[in-house]
Design an enzyme around this catalytic site. Structure first.
Site, short mmCIF file in Angstrom:
data_model
loop_
_atom_site.label_atom_id
_atom_site.label_comp_id
_atom_site.label_asym_id
_atom_site.label_seq_id
_atom_site.Cartn_x
_atom_site.Cartn_y
_atom_site.Cartn_z
N SER A 51 -7.32 -0.57 2.03
CA SER A 51 -7.76 -1.93 1.73
C SER A 51 -8.25 -2.57 3.00
CB SER A 51 -6.59 -2.74 1.16
OG SER A 51 -6.91 -4.12 1.07
N TYR A 96 1.67 -6.90 2.27
CA TYR A 96 0.59 -5.97 1.90
C TYR A 96 -0.20 -5.55 3.12
CZ TYR A 96 -3.17 -4.04 -1.00
OH TYR A 96 -4.09 -3.22 -1.61
#
Length: 263
Positions: free
Chosen positions: A139, A152
């Site tokens: 990501s 995250y």
């Protein structure tokens, strides 16, 4: 060229399911892996892919997957898409349970799968020649911190570091190591899983013109896996045009500005 066989994790929805479809369209044999057997069976009926239900945070499931793959054919590529986010809290407010889950699904599961399947990729290359692939979807959260993203950020940065170290450790072997780092991708579950509220999840994408889709990312994955064997796409960062950086997302129509006459 002989048919190639790939394992795609996270195949029950989103980017993983789209990757199964993209590779099957290109003639690959595919084994889709995820926890939810009912969704996998529907995907198998749609695409003709083989499927295997497994929770990659459980070593017994990973071992069973490896044994199944070894018994059913060669393995040419791993497309590791599985992962996820929970929570959007500040560091001081974060739930350690959410952080533990994110490290399990993004970091430890990645190591478990590589450890289990790398010997089979090596064996295939040794028997057939050519090259093998290990591809990971991380990501842009691995590249830049943002408020509310710390758990995250940390988990995806950890996964990205695994990928980078693996590429160095396998230098000299005919194995390509690719990282795909998407920005804003609108899928049916990611934001909902993270935020736990349908209205909050919809707000993530509100008024964004053409966010990335799962199919967009799957097309890039398929290209990376089908590029000439001597070409390694180390890191592909991809975002919608409306998102210039992790913190800079335009909402509303994209417009071309008129020239103001300045030379």
């Amino acid at each position: 060229m002989a048919r190639r066989r790939a394992v795609v994790t996270g195949a029950s929805s989103g980017i993983g399911a789209a990757t199964v479809r993209a590779l099957r369209f290109r003639g690959w044999e595919v084994v889709g892996v995820a926890r939810r057997a009912d969704r996998l069976e529907a995907l198998a009926a749609e695409t003709g892919a083989e499927v295997f239900a497994a929770d990659l945070t459980q070593q017994a499931d990973v071992d069973a997957l490896a044994a199944h793959l070894a018994a059913t054919g060669p393995l040419h590529a791993l497309a590791h898409v599985a992962g996820g986010a929970r929570g959007a809290d500040r560091v001081e407010d974060g739930d350690p349970g959410d952080w533990t889950w994110m490290f399990e699904v993004n970091v430890l599961a990645t190591q478990r799968v590589v450890r289990a399947l790398l010997p089979q990729l090596r064996a295939t290359v040794d028997d057939e020649g050519g090259y093998g692939d290990l591809l990971f979807v991380t990501s842009t959260a691995a590249q830049a911190a943002y408020p509310g993203g710390s758990g995250y950020n940390a988990a995806k940065a950890g996964e990205s570091m695994i990928v980078g170290a693996l590429r160095l450790e396998l230098n000299g072997e005919p194995l390509r190591i690719t990282e795909i780092a998407p920005g804003l991708v609108q899928t049916e579950e990611f934001a909902l899983t993270r935020l736990g509220d349908a209205q909050a999840a919809a707000a993530v994408y509100a008024d964004v013109q053409d966010p990335l889709t799962a199919d967009d990312v799957a097309d890039v994955i398929a290209y990376a896996l089908t590029a000439p064997g001597h070409v390694n796409l180390d890191l592909i960062t991809m975002r919608p045009v409306a998102q210039s950086a992790q913190h800079l997302l335009h909402r509303g129509p994209l417009r071309v500005r008129q020239a103001d006459g300045r030379g």
